[in-house]
Scaffold this motif. Structure first.
Motif, PDB file in Angstrom:
ATOM      1  N   ALA A 109       0.851  -1.201   0.000  1.00  0.00           N
ATOM      2  CA  ALA A 109       0.000   0.000   0.000  1.00  0.00           C
ATOM      3  C   ALA A 109       0.880   1.243   0.000  1.00  0.00           C
ATOM      4  O   ALA A 109       0.774   2.116   0.846  1.00  0.00           O
ATOM      5  N   GLU A 110       1.775   1.293  -0.963  1.00  0.00           N
ATOM      6  CA  GLU A 110       2.766   2.366  -1.003  1.00  0.00           C
ATOM      7  C   GLU A 110       2.134   3.755  -1.119  1.00  0.00           C
ATOM      8  O   GLU A 110       2.736   4.749  -0.726  1.00  0.00           O
ATOM      9  N   GLU A 111       0.927   3.822  -1.672  1.00  0.00           N
ATOM     10  CA  GLU A 111       0.295   5.122  -1.861  1.00  0.00           C
ATOM     11  C   GLU A 111      -0.337   5.663  -0.589  1.00  0.00           C
ATOM     12  O   GLU A 111      -0.705   6.832  -0.526  1.00  0.00           O
ATOM     13  N   VAL A 112      -0.482   4.821   0.427  1.00  0.00           N
ATOM     14  CA  VAL A 112      -1.025   5.290   1.708  1.00  0.00           C
ATOM     15  C   VAL A 112       0.020   6.154   2.397  1.00  0.00           C
ATOM     16  O   VAL A 112       1.184   5.778   2.503  1.00  0.00           O
ATOM     17  N   ASP A 113      -0.394   7.331   2.876  1.00  0.00           N
ATOM     18  CA  ASP A 113       0.573   8.269   3.456  1.00  0.00           C
ATOM     19  C   ASP A 113       1.075   7.823   4.828  1.00  0.00           C
ATOM     20  O   ASP A 113       2.252   7.972   5.138  1.00  0.00           O
ATOM     21  N   GLU A 114       0.173   7.298   5.663  1.00  0.00           N
ATOM     22  CA  GLU A 114       0.566   6.870   7.003  1.00  0.00           C
ATOM     23  C   GLU A 114      -0.172   5.589   7.363  1.00  0.00           C
ATOM     24  O   GLU A 114      -1.359   5.439   7.072  1.00  0.00           O
ATOM     25  N   ILE A 115       0.521   4.668   8.023  1.00  0.00           N
ATOM     26  CA  ILE A 115      -0.091   3.471   8.578  1.00  0.00           C
ATOM     27  C   ILE A 115       0.096   3.518  10.085  1.00  0.00           C
ATOM     28  O   ILE A 115       1.197   3.736  10.578  1.00  0.00           O
ATOM     29  N   ILE A 116      -1.002   3.348  10.819  1.00  0.00           N
ATOM     30  CA  ILE A 116      -0.939   3.444  12.276  1.00  0.00           C
ATOM     31  C   ILE A 116      -1.599   2.221  12.901  1.00  0.00           C
ATOM     32  O   ILE A 116      -2.405   1.548  12.265  1.00  0.00           O
ATOM     33  N   TYR A 117      -1.247   1.933  14.150  1.00  0.00           N
ATOM     34  CA  TYR A 117      -2.006   0.947  14.920  1.00  0.00           C
ATOM     35  C   TYR A 117      -2.162   1.451  16.341  1.00  0.00           C
ATOM     36  O   TYR A 117      -1.244   2.025  16.924  1.00  0.00           O
ATOM     37  N   PRO A 118      -3.366   1.280  16.896  1.00  0.00           N
ATOM     38  CA  PRO A 118      -3.704   1.925  18.173  1.00  0.00           C
ATOM     39  C   PRO A 118      -2.793   1.564  19.333  1.00  0.00           C
ATOM     40  O   PRO A 118      -2.637   2.350  20.259  1.00  0.00           O
ATOM     41  N   GLU A 119      -2.194   0.365  19.308  1.00  0.00           N
ATOM     42  CA  GLU A 119      -1.308   0.000  20.400  1.00  0.00           C
ATOM     43  C   GLU A 119      -0.122   0.948  20.494  1.00  0.00           C
ATOM     44  O   GLU A 119       0.483   1.115  21.535  1.00  0.00           O
ATOM     45  N   ARG A 120       0.240   1.591  19.383  1.00  0.00           N
ATOM     46  CA  ARG A 120       1.372   2.502  19.384  1.00  0.00           C
ATOM     47  C   ARG A 120       0.922   3.951  19.268  1.00  0.00           C
ATOM     48  O   ARG A 120       1.603   4.859  19.725  1.00  0.00           O
TER      49      ARG A 120
END
Length: 233
Positions: A109-120
């Motif tokens: 998903a290179e076009e996604v600007d940011e990937i997050i996960y709630p644990e962090r």
């Protein structure tokens, strides 16, 4: 700025509240009836439906939005919505729930600007990811105190100074310093300040506009408007 948030769960609703408190326009997409009612009870504009459907995204105003936060617990919905939003020119932030999957999604998903996960990354982190830019809130310590990380720009008046020469307002103090791409550390007095360096500052809201002018190089009017709304952009 205008934002579309998919998901009125814990992460999505908290992120929407933070953005609204800072003066931004937020529309939420949610398909669960109970969550729709909860969001509307908090006076949010809510579009009922599946956030991975382009027609639903268009109803929520994706064509006019600055950014989309795909913050549901469904990876497929988040991924599909992010791809559609990117097609419409939005900044995209996609939530995942397992840290070990981050590398996979960054690869595919290179076009996604940011990937997050709630644990962090909680609501403040999700907001920072949506806004992007040279200033990000780290924590609200008290109703009048905030910890912010600011990145020096070429326009900053303090560019070329050393830490010892930096004079912040009385109600602000430097907590940490990092050269471009280096880890944050306790600052030393003779450290030089250059474009791309980062300063972590604890500041009273009353002096945030002055801090922004010094470190980011905003004009007085820009800094006053952004700090006055709690804006981080």
């Amino acid at each position: 700025m205008r934002f579309v948030i998919i998901g009125a769960g814990r992460v999505g609703l908290r992120t929407a509240r933070v953005l609204r408190e800072e003066g931004h326009e937020v529309t939420i997409i949610e398909r669960d009836d109970a969550m729709v009612r909860r969001a509307r009870n908090q006076e949010f504009t809510v579009v009922e439906g599946d956030g991975s459907q382009e027609s639903v995204l268009e109803e929520a105003g994706i064509k006019e939005a600055d950014a989309l936060g795909a913050l549901t617990g469904d990876l497929n919905v988040n991924f599909t919505a992010s791809m559609i939003a990117k097609h419409h020119g939005c900044r995209t932030v996609m939530r995942i729930d397992e840290a070990y999957r981050e590398g996979i999604y960054r690869k595919y998903a290179e076009e996604v600007d940011e990937i997050i996960y709630p644990e962090r990354l909680g609501a403040i982190g999700a907001k920072n990811a949506l806004l992007g830019g040279t200033i990000r809130a780290i924590a609200d310590i008290a109703p009048h105190l905030q910890v912010v990380e600011l990145t020096l720009t070429q326009e900053a008046p303090i560019n070329g100074y050393t830490i010892s020469e930096l004079e912040l307002p009385a109600d602000a103090t430097v907590l940490a310093f990092g050269k471009r791409d280096d880890p944050l550390e306790i600052p030393s007095a003779d450290e030089s300040l250059e474009t791309g360096d980062r300063l972590v500052v604890l500041a009273d809201y009353e002096v945030l506009s002055q801090v922004r002018q010094l470190i980011v190089g905003e004009t007085a009017n820009q800094a006053m408007a952004n700090a006055g709304a709690g804006g981080v952009n």
